[in-house]
Design a protein around this motif. Structure first.
Motif, mmCIF file in Angstrom:
data_model
loop_
_atom_site.group_PDB
_atom_site.id
_atom_site.type_symbol
_atom_site.label_atom_id
_atom_site.label_comp_id
_atom_site.label_asym_id
_atom_site.label_seq_id
_atom_site.Cartn_x
_atom_site.Cartn_y
_atom_site.Cartn_z
ATOM 1 N N GLU A 77 -32.066 -50.281 -44.975
ATOM 2 C CA GLU A 77 -32.398 -50.261 -46.398
ATOM 3 C C GLU A 77 -33.206 -49.007 -46.747
ATOM 4 O OE1 GLU A 77 -34.417 -53.918 -47.192
ATOM 5 O OE2 GLU A 77 -32.576 -55.110 -47.067
ATOM 6 N N ARG A 78 -34.161 -48.644 -45.880
ATOM 7 C CA ARG A 78 -34.950 -47.435 -46.129
ATOM 8 C C ARG A 78 -34.049 -46.200 -46.111
ATOM 9 N NH1 ARG A 78 -38.515 -49.895 -42.500
ATOM 10 N NH2 ARG A 78 -37.862 -48.465 -40.865
ATOM 11 N N PHE A 79 -33.109 -46.166 -45.162
ATOM 12 C CA PHE A 79 -32.193 -45.031 -45.063
ATOM 13 C C PHE A 79 -31.302 -44.942 -46.301
ATOM 14 C CE2 PHE A 79 -28.093 -43.214 -43.769
ATOM 15 C CZ PHE A 79 -28.518 -41.958 -43.391
ATOM 16 N N ALA A 80 -30.780 -46.079 -46.758
ATOM 17 C CA ALA A 80 -29.919 -46.096 -47.946
ATOM 18 C C ALA A 80 -30.697 -45.652 -49.178
ATOM 19 C CB ALA A 80 -29.335 -47.485 -48.154
ATOM 20 N N GLN A 81 -31.952 -46.085 -49.288
ATOM 21 C CA GLN A 81 -32.771 -45.690 -50.426
ATOM 22 C C GLN A 81 -33.041 -44.188 -50.380
ATOM 23 O OE1 GLN A 81 -36.596 -47.560 -50.526
ATOM 24 N NE2 GLN A 81 -36.882 -47.154 -52.689
ATOM 25 N N LYS A 82 -33.322 -43.656 -49.212
ATOM 26 C CA LYS A 82 -33.582 -42.227 -49.083
ATOM 27 C C LYS A 82 -32.315 -41.433 -49.392
ATOM 28 C CE LYS A 82 -35.031 -38.769 -45.734
ATOM 29 N NZ LYS A 82 -35.349 -38.503 -44.343
ATOM 30 N N GLU A 83 -31.173 -41.927 -48.903
ATOM 31 C CA GLU A 83 -29.909 -41.239 -49.121
ATOM 32 C C GLU A 83 -29.528 -41.234 -50.599
ATOM 33 O OE1 GLU A 83 -25.912 -42.841 -47.799
ATOM 34 O OE2 GLU A 83 -26.304 -41.327 -46.269
ATOM 35 N N SER A 84 -29.862 -42.301 -51.311
ATOM 36 C CA SER A 84 -29.518 -42.370 -52.733
ATOM 37 C C SER A 84 -30.302 -41.353 -53.551
ATOM 38 C CB SER A 84 -29.758 -43.775 -53.274
ATOM 39 O OG SER A 84 -31.139 -44.061 -53.321
ATOM 40 N N LYS A 85 -31.450 -40.928 -53.060
ATOM 41 C CA LYS A 85 -32.267 -39.954 -53.775
ATOM 42 C C LYS A 85 -31.824 -38.515 -53.505
ATOM 43 C CE LYS A 85 -36.403 -42.789 -53.935
ATOM 44 N NZ LYS A 85 -37.782 -42.924 -53.502
ATOM 45 N N GLU A 86 -31.024 -38.286 -52.464
ATOM 46 C CA GLU A 86 -30.596 -36.933 -52.138
ATOM 47 C C GLU A 86 -29.576 -36.465 -53.170
ATOM 48 O OE1 GLU A 86 -29.276 -36.235 -48.179
ATOM 49 O OE2 GLU A 86 -31.023 -37.193 -47.310
#
Length: 174
Positions: A77-86
């Motif tokens: 979930e943390r990775f997906a959230q970070k990826e969505s901000k890129e």
């Protein structure tokens, strides 16, 4: 009275550095000394006690699997959230076929007809002179991780009657 030898500053600096290394090495335990079997058993008992919960009970393997699954899910979930901000900022140049073509109308057509999830066009464009009265459109857009700049360029080039070519001038990850 003369000194029996010349003083070498480089040698003095090296001896100071060597003394620091020797102090650091001396503070570490000797790796050649093997701990006794009793000491290893005591450390193992302490390790098991630390793994238990508040009451000192050790969690069964099924519970440990659930805990690992929860940790993995949280990490994803943390990775997906970070990826969505890129985001990636892309600058393109669109060259028209004709000198008399209305470039602002072409830019509005491009920005309204080409839409994708995560694709956002810049608020304005600039008209840059090329040669002999011909101008090109320079504009920007941002896209998410799941978007492709090649898809956008191909969609613009698909307007064959109005667009001669499209060049990507820069791409910057935000």
């Amino acid at each position: 009275m003369s000194a029996p030898f010349d003083y070498d500053f480089d040698m003095d600096e090296m001896s100071v550095a060597l003394s620091y290394v020797m102090m650091a090495v001396a503070s570490r335990p000797d790796p050649t000394i093997v701990p006794k079997k009793e000491e290893m058993e005591e450390e193992a008992k302490l390790g098991k006690e630390e793994q238990g919960n508040e009451r000192g009970e050790v969690a069964p393997k099924d519970d440990q699997a659930k805990i690992n699954a929860n940790h993995r899910k949280a990490a994803e979930e943390r990775f997906a959230q970070k990826e969505s901000k890129e985001r990636t900022l892309v600058c393109i140049e669109v060259k028209p076929w004709d000198v008399d073509q209305d470039l602002m109308e072409l830019w509005k057509k491009i920005t309204t007809s080409i839409t994708q999830d995560g694709l956002k066009w810049g608020e304005s464009c600039t008209l840059v002179p090329v040669a002999f009265g011909i101008k090109k459109i320079r504009c920007t857009f941002t896209m998410g991780v799941n978007n492709s700049s090649d898809d956008v360029v191909e969609a613009i080039e698909a307007m064959e009657d109005e667009v001669q070519s499209v060049d990507i001038t820069s791409m910057n990850v935000l």
